[in-house]
Design an enzyme around this catalytic site. Structure first.
Site, PDB file in Angstrom:
ATOM      1  N   GLN A   1       0.838  -1.199   0.000  1.00 50.18           N
ATOM      2  CA  GLN A   1       0.000   0.000   0.000  1.00 50.18           C
ATOM      3  C   GLN A   1       0.877   1.253   0.000  1.00 50.18           C
ATOM      4  OE1 GLN A   1      -3.587  -0.249   0.265  1.00 50.18           O
ATOM      5  NE2 GLN A   1      -3.397   1.841  -0.420  1.00 50.18           N
ATOM      6  N   PHE A   2       1.471   1.572  -1.152  1.00 49.22           N
ATOM      7  CA  PHE A   2       2.374   2.722  -1.220  1.00 49.22           C
ATOM      8  C   PHE A   2       1.666   4.024  -0.897  1.00 49.22           C
ATOM      9  CE2 PHE A   2       0.639   3.538  -5.363  1.00 49.22           C
ATOM     10  CZ  PHE A   2       0.884   4.878  -5.597  1.00 49.22           C
ATOM     11  N   THR A   3       0.339   4.081  -1.049  1.00 53.20           N
ATOM     12  CA  THR A   3      -0.381   5.328  -0.801  1.00 53.20           C
ATOM     13  C   THR A   3      -0.359   5.744   0.666  1.00 53.20           C
ATOM     14  OG1 THR A   3      -2.506   4.167  -0.632  1.00 53.20           O
ATOM     15  CG2 THR A   3      -1.889   5.045  -2.808  1.00 53.20           C
TER      16      THR A   3
END
Length: 149
Positions: free
Chosen positions: A78-80
């Protein structure tokens, strides 16, 4: 590394509209990796996750860890989580690891988790994923190694 933990009764992930992976009682770990993360960061974060007492005992108090209940973990990249929204109207992701570095860190984090003897399921790094979460409580905890927790 940043991780958002959700205590769940169950969770299902569908990858690229086809493959489904499911866990029962346990944690969904949304894992984001930063430019400065390394093996030490990953070990420290997983150690915190497996020992964090966020499951209820018989008196309904947070006293048990995922290890204590022998729960399952679903790890989803989940890079966000690294989206910085302080300025403007579009998140800034410059603090996030690059795609290549993020994949290496994600794969290493998963291997650390697998060594724990808990049941580990994963998403697929960079894939289109639909995550169905039956949040228990709801209980949601944020771990942010950038801030020392």
């Amino acid at each position: 590394m940043k991780a958002l933990l959700q205590r769940v009764k169950k969770a299902v992930i569908t990858i690229n509209g086809q493959e489904r992976r499911e866990i029962g009682v346990g944690l969904v770990v949304l894992a984001g990796f930063g430019k400065n993360d390394n093996s030490e960061t990953l070990v420290k974060t997983f150690d915190k996750i497996k020992n964090l007492r966020i499951f209820s005992n018989a008196e309904d108090k947070f006293d048990l860890s995922i290890s204590d209940i022998k729960g399952e973990i679903l790890i989803v990249s989940q890079f966000t989580l690294y989206g910085d929204c302080k300025k403007g109207k579009r998140p800034d992701f410059t603090a996030a690891a690059s795609f290549e570095q993020g994949k290496i860190l994600y794969d290493e984090f998963v291997q650390i988790a697998v060594q724990s003897a808990l049941t580990i399921k994963t998403g697929e790094f960079g894939a289109d994923m639909l995550v169905e979460i039956h949040n228990d409580g709801p209980v949601t905890i944020i771990l942010d190694n950038d801030k020392g927790n």
